[in-house]
Design a protein around this motif. Structure first.
Motif, PDB file in Angstrom:
ATOM      1  N   SER A  64       0.968  -1.150   0.257  1.00  0.00           N
ATOM      2  CA  SER A  64      -0.093   0.163   0.067  1.00  0.00           C
ATOM      3  C   SER A  64       0.852   1.359   0.175  1.00  0.00           C
ATOM      4  CB  SER A  64      -0.865   0.142   1.146  1.00  0.00           C
ATOM      5  OG  SER A  64      -1.897  -1.272   1.309  1.00  0.00           O
ATOM      6  N   ILE A  65       1.666   1.022   0.594  1.00  0.00           N
ATOM      7  CA  ILE A  65       2.633   2.266   0.438  1.00  0.00           C
ATOM      8  C   ILE A  65       3.599   2.458  -0.804  1.00  0.00           C
ATOM      9  CG2 ILE A  65       5.095   3.111   1.780  1.00  0.00           C
ATOM     10  CD1 ILE A  65       4.300   1.849   4.836  1.00  0.00           C
ATOM     11  N   THR A  66       3.901   1.239  -0.577  1.00  0.00           N
ATOM     12  CA  THR A  66       4.658   1.726  -2.976  1.00  0.00           C
ATOM     13  C   THR A  66       3.400   2.173  -3.506  1.00  0.00           C
ATOM     14  OG1 THR A  66       6.329  -0.290  -2.128  1.00  0.00           O
ATOM     15  CG2 THR A  66       5.550   0.344  -4.304  1.00  0.00           C
ATOM     16  N   GLN A  67       2.588   1.550  -3.695  1.00  0.00           N
ATOM     17  CA  GLN A  67       1.207   2.255  -4.668  1.00  0.00           C
ATOM     18  C   GLN A  67       1.245   3.665  -4.499  1.00  0.00           C
ATOM     19  OE1 GLN A  67      -2.050  -0.944  -4.585  1.00  0.00           O
ATOM     20  NE2 GLN A  67      -1.133  -2.181  -6.056  1.00  0.00           N
ATOM     21  N   THR A  68       0.559   3.918  -3.454  1.00  0.00           N
ATOM     22  CA  THR A  68       0.070   5.146  -2.986  1.00  0.00           C
ATOM     23  C   THR A  68       1.521   6.555  -2.806  1.00  0.00           C
ATOM     24  OG1 THR A  68       0.683   5.180  -0.567  1.00  0.00           O
ATOM     25  CG2 THR A  68      -1.503   4.571  -1.028  1.00  0.00           C
ATOM     26  N   ARG A  69       2.617   5.918  -2.609  1.00  0.00           N
ATOM     27  CA  ARG A  69       3.764   6.824  -2.161  1.00  0.00           C
ATOM     28  C   ARG A  69       4.585   7.204  -4.200  1.00  0.00           C
ATOM     29  NH1 ARG A  69       5.572   7.720   3.677  1.00  0.00           N
ATOM     30  NH2 ARG A  69       3.492   7.613   4.529  1.00  0.00           N
ATOM     31  N   ALA A  70       4.595   6.006  -4.896  1.00  0.00           N
ATOM     32  CA  ALA A  70       4.928   6.276  -6.252  1.00  0.00           C
ATOM     33  C   ALA A  70       4.575   6.987  -6.813  1.00  0.00           C
ATOM     34  CB  ALA A  70       5.672   4.565  -6.739  1.00  0.00           C
ATOM     35  N   PRO A  71       6.028   7.683  -7.483  1.00  0.00           N
ATOM     36  CA  PRO A  71       4.850   8.121  -8.921  1.00  0.00           C
ATOM     37  C   PRO A  71       4.589   7.137  -9.872  1.00  0.00           C
ATOM     38  CG  PRO A  71       7.173   9.133  -9.211  1.00  0.00           C
ATOM     39  CD  PRO A  71       7.026   7.884  -7.723  1.00  0.00           C
ATOM     40  N   GLU A  72       3.359   7.722 -10.276  1.00  0.00           N
ATOM     41  CA  GLU A  72       2.701   7.196 -11.499  1.00  0.00           C
ATOM     42  C   GLU A  72       2.794   6.431 -12.761  1.00  0.00           C
ATOM     43  OE1 GLU A  72      -1.146   7.779 -13.611  1.00  0.00           O
ATOM     44  OE2 GLU A  72      -0.931   8.920 -12.250  1.00  0.00           O
ATOM     45  N   ASN A  73       4.027   7.332 -13.317  1.00  0.00           N
ATOM     46  CA  ASN A  73       5.006   6.208 -14.589  1.00  0.00           C
ATOM     47  C   ASN A  73       6.114   4.901 -13.876  1.00  0.00           C
ATOM     48  OD1 ASN A  73       6.746   8.151 -12.865  1.00  0.00           O
ATOM     49  ND2 ASN A  73       7.758   8.688 -14.494  1.00  0.00           N
TER      50      ASN A  73
END
Length: 93
Positions: A64-73
């Motif tokens: 969840s942290i990776t999905q929410t904090r990573a840039p979309e690209n």
């Protein structure tokens, strides 16, 4: 896994993802030690249940942290890298 997912989701809304990740990371080692020293089969099953719940909460929160904090690209690449690292480290122990 489904029960842990529902529990972690509601817990993370109350206390935050970072807190859930820190607590679950801290509890994983004692859970594994409890499993290792359990003298009976029911005791080892209880320790495994606790360890599995802690591990799943850690894995769900990390994702969840990776999905929410990573840039979309970069999100897909980072999740693939995360899964690759976990897949490589499982055989190591």
């Amino acid at each position: 896994a489904v029960i842990a997912g529902a529990f972690v989701g509601s817990l993370s809304h109350r206390v935050g993802l970072r807190s859930v990740l820190l607590v679950s990371s801290t509890l994983l080692a004692p859970a594994l030690v409890l499993y290792g020293v359990a003298p009976t089969v029911p005791g080892s099953m209880a320790a495994l249940f606790f360890g599995g719940a802690v591990y799943l909460s850690m894995f769900i929160t990390d994702t969840s942290i990776t999905q929410t904090r990573a840039p979309e690209n970069l999100r897909g690449r980072l999740l693939a890298l995360n899964n690759m690292i976990l897949g490589l480290l499982y055989p190591v122990g």
